[in-house]
Design an enzyme around this catalytic site. Structure first.
Site, PDB file in Angstrom:
ATOM      1  N   HIS A 112      64.074  10.133 -10.416  1.00 26.90           N
ATOM      2  CA  HIS A 112      63.761  10.475 -11.807  1.00 26.90           C
ATOM      3  C   HIS A 112      64.824   9.929 -12.756  1.00 26.90           C
ATOM      4  O   HIS A 112      66.011  10.244 -12.628  1.00 26.90           O
ATOM      5  CB  HIS A 112      63.641  11.998 -11.956  1.00 26.90           C
ATOM      6  CG  HIS A 112      63.058  12.416 -13.265  1.00 26.90           C
ATOM      7  ND1 HIS A 112      61.795  12.024 -13.674  1.00 26.90           N
ATOM      8  CD2 HIS A 112      63.555  13.182 -14.270  1.00 26.90           C
ATOM      9  CE1 HIS A 112      61.543  12.543 -14.870  1.00 26.90           C
ATOM     10  NE2 HIS A 112      62.597  13.237 -15.255  1.00 26.90           N
ATOM     11  N   ASP A 120      64.161  13.781 -22.051  1.00 22.81           N
ATOM     12  CA  ASP A 120      63.312  13.395 -20.915  1.00 22.81           C
ATOM     13  C   ASP A 120      61.861  13.345 -21.365  1.00 22.81           C
ATOM     14  O   ASP A 120      61.206  14.375 -21.510  1.00 22.81           O
ATOM     15  CB  ASP A 120      63.498  14.403 -19.773  1.00 22.81           C
ATOM     16  CG  ASP A 120      62.705  14.025 -18.519  1.00 22.81           C
ATOM     17  OD1 ASP A 120      62.017  12.976 -18.548  1.00 22.81           O
ATOM     18  OD2 ASP A 120      62.776  14.760 -17.522  1.00 22.81           O
ATOM     19  N   CYS A 166      58.359   8.178 -15.339  1.00 22.80           N
ATOM     20  CA  CYS A 166      59.668   8.363 -15.976  1.00 22.80           C
ATOM     21  C   CYS A 166      60.430   7.063 -16.140  1.00 22.80           C
ATOM     22  O   CYS A 166      61.097   6.831 -17.156  1.00 22.80           O
ATOM     23  CB  CYS A 166      60.499   9.365 -15.178  1.00 22.80           C
ATOM     24  SG  CYS A 166      60.930   8.810 -13.495  1.00 22.80           S
TER      25      CYS A 166
END
Length: 290
Positions: free
Chosen positions: A107, A122, A68
């Site tokens: 994250h 995302d 991420c």
């Protein structure tokens, strides 16, 4: 670093004139179908760093993927260059085996504001929890997408993401009880606040996740890529291919275990990844579901 090279990497050939939701969705979907979510560097003797130029070279020029902090950082850079009102947020990932959210913010998310509405973008979660479209930041609203039904709920200024999946059809019954299969129909994914974050907020986590024996990412070698109808994942030696809505309200999940000598070819053919160093696959049982 330039946008033309990035779009050549993702295959996006659409318009760049409007900073609207339609264009954002198209750019986003090209990214998640071209750039894998993967942690292979950890398992082939490379160090993951968060300097943007390093991330750009890795993903765009070396045609690798990332986790991420790499994927969403690059995506955020692209969107800002295009004129989108984009910023970073930080989330705490839910651990189903501990039935609790992580205590460390690991994250990285992108928030984009368009016409007075906020969206979460995302591109760095992977497998079946990877959203396919930007999600409007509203509480309690079901947002159906190809992977399933996503939903945000807000309580005391903390936002929670959860996903409802379909039933699963597993042709090879040897894998019907695989620890990689999510057993719950509704699954918590992560929680976050709207406090703005920077990449600098994640340097400790980047080191921790690739070195700690308690980290999921040191326990499993992971490579996953979204397709036009589902996703592929290579976890250790286990290759899975999922087709969403294969039958009414049912996903097809196919498993196969690979031999060591099949790994390199599979990474190239299924994920378009060629590693500079030899991968040492690992898959400690538990800790992760697709």
């Amino acid at each position: 670093m330039n946008l033309e090279e990035y779009f050549a990497r993702t295959g996006y050939k659409g318009s760049l004139e409007k900073q609207d939701l339609e264009t954002l969705t198209d750019i986003f979907q090209h990214h998640i179908r071209a750039v894998p979510f993967e942690n292979l560097s950890i398992h082939c003797g490379e160090k993951i760093t968060l300097e943007l130029e390093h991330v750009y070279n890795k993903i765009v020029r070396r045609k690798r993927g990332g986790w991420c902090m790499e994927n969403n950082q690059l995506l955020g850079w692209v969107l800002k260059r295009l004129g989108y009102d984009a910023s970073f947020l930080g989330a705490y990932v839910f651990n189903p085996h501990q039935n609790a959210y992580a205590t460390i913010m690991t994250h990285l998310l992108v928030k984009v504001a368009i016409d007075g509405k906020d969206y979460i973008v995302d591109g760095g979660f992977g497998v079946s929890y990877q959203m396919w479209q930007p999600m409007e930041l509203v509480s309690g609203k079901d947002q159906p997408q190809a992977p399933g039904i996503f939903r945000f709920t807000e309580k005391n200024a903390i936002w929670y993401l959860e996903k409802v999946r379909r039933k699963q059809y597993i042709p090879n019954q040897i894998f019907s009880n695989s620890d990689l299969l999510e057993k719950k129909e509704c699954r918590k994914v992560y929680m976050f606040s709207l406090e703005p974050r920077t990449v600098e907020d994640f340097h400790f986590q980047c080191t921790y996740l690739q070195t700690s024996p308690d980290s999921l990412f040191t326990k499993k070698s992971i490579c996953t890529l979204q397709t036009t109808d589902g996703f592929r994942a290579l976890i250790g030696w286990t290759l899975t291919e999922t087709i969403y809505n294969y039958k009414e309200n049912m996903d097809l999940v196919e498993f196969v275990n690979l031999e060591d000598e099949e790994i390199e070819k599979t990474l190239k053919e299924k994920f378009n990844i060629t590693l500079d160093r030899k991968l040492v696959p690992i898959n400690v049982k538990g800790f992760y579901t697709i």
